[in-house]
Enzyme design. Sequence first.
Site, PDB file in Angstrom:
ATOM      1  N   ASP A  78       7.323   0.682   7.591  1.00  0.00           N
ATOM      2  CA  ASP A  78       7.799   1.822   6.801  1.00  0.00           C
ATOM      3  C   ASP A  78       7.212   3.053   7.486  1.00  0.00           C
ATOM      4  O   ASP A  78       6.051   3.385   7.282  1.00  0.00           O
ATOM      5  CB  ASP A  78       7.283   1.703   5.360  1.00  0.00           C
ATOM      6  CG  ASP A  78       7.760   2.860   4.500  1.00  0.00           C
ATOM      7  OD1 ASP A  78       8.857   3.378   4.752  1.00  0.00           O
ATOM      8  OD2 ASP A  78       7.023   3.237   3.566  1.00  0.00           O
ATOM      9  N   GLU A 107      12.483   0.880   8.954  1.00  0.00           N
ATOM     10  CA  GLU A 107      13.385   1.616   8.064  1.00  0.00           C
ATOM     11  C   GLU A 107      14.210   2.605   8.876  1.00  0.00           C
ATOM     12  O   GLU A 107      13.690   3.320   9.724  1.00  0.00           O
ATOM     13  CB  GLU A 107      12.580   2.360   6.994  1.00  0.00           C
ATOM     14  CG  GLU A 107      13.474   2.981   5.942  1.00  0.00           C
ATOM     15  CD  GLU A 107      12.689   3.722   4.882  1.00  0.00           C
ATOM     16  OE1 GLU A 107      11.934   3.075   4.140  1.00  0.00           O
ATOM     17  OE2 GLU A 107      12.829   4.950   4.806  1.00  0.00           O
ATOM     18  N   ASP A 123       3.329   2.205   0.625  1.00  0.00           N
ATOM     19  CA  ASP A 123       3.912   2.092   1.975  1.00  0.00           C
ATOM     20  C   ASP A 123       3.802   0.667   2.506  1.00  0.00           C
ATOM     21  O   ASP A 123       4.680   0.194   3.223  1.00  0.00           O
ATOM     22  CB  ASP A 123       3.204   3.054   2.940  1.00  0.00           C
ATOM     23  CG  ASP A 123       3.092   4.441   2.348  1.00  0.00           C
ATOM     24  OD1 ASP A 123       3.931   5.281   2.658  1.00  0.00           O
ATOM     25  OD2 ASP A 123       2.168   4.655   1.535  1.00  0.00           O
TER      26      ASP A 123
END
Lengths: 177, 177
Positions: free
Chosen positions: B7, B68, B141
């Site tokens: 992430d 991501e 996260d």
Amino acid sequence: MRVLGVDPGLTRCGIGVVEGVAGRPLSMLGAGVVRTAAEGQLGDRLVAVERGIEEWLDAHRPELVAVERVFSQHNVRTVMGTAQASAVAVLCAARRGLPVALHTPSEVKAAVTGSGRAGKAQVGAMVTRLLRLDAPPKPADAADALALAICHIWRAPAQNRLQRAVAAHHATKGRSA
Amino acid sequence: MRVLGVDPGLTRCGIGVVEGVAGRPLSMLGAGVVRTAAEGQLGDRLVAVERGIEEWLDAHRPELVAVERVFSQHNVRTVMGTAQASAVAVLCAARRGLPVALHTPSEVKAAVTGSGRAGKAQVGAMVTRLLRLDAPPKPADAADALALAICHIWRAPAQNRLQRAVAAHHATKGRSA
């Protein structure tokens, strides 16, 4: 002072190396682009950009790397690739312990043409004149990278004076506290 | 299948490693964050992110890295840092010859919660349940990075089927041409 300028991009990453000091004629040591195929995988493209920038750093051993500061406001469609290529350029420089300076496109245009809103052709014409070249560097990305390097060399004395003034101010405050 | 999810972020880059196959219980092999100081120089921060990701790759030897997919539309203020951190993650994986998969935030949320608009808490709760953990991974996260890895493992069979179907279709077209 030897500066390697990077106009970041995934498809064409402009590179320009300029040597000189503010107030004296400047010399171009090299200019070109690192290209990657638009249909390639992102990872392969970033590895190719990294390899290309490393080759330029090895060949020219600059004292500083100047990279265009990317804004998310501009060119929404291409800004991701630009941000990713700029990250690779900044990473390559920092890994070698080289200082990195970021300049906005309007700072660069203003430095070389006197106007922050100058067009590509005008920037190319001034880069040609300032570096005493026979013709504008091609492609435009290479000319933009040279303009970044010139911008940095010319702005550096002012930035250094500013930093010294700020440091002196803090030192004075420190003594009076 | 062992997947390292990332992430991306400059201040906190979430990392999560998950092992398993679609349709069977999954295992968490590790989760955490790579942090860099917000007041640091961009170059130093990118070098720190690179070093952190390399350590995770060395420690866990994943077969694939899932990152991501960053959109310029979201979070305009932080999108540059996110794009730059994601570039470092993709670069680290590609340099090792690892395949990189990009998944959008809504694909990830939909994969683990059934809704592409689920909140952080819901994603954290499902990650906890799916990986049979005692508590939601902290910070968020790290949980998001685990969700990315889970999303990839679950979507991979469908993506592979799709790729095989596309390849078969092209092969048929090639024969009939």
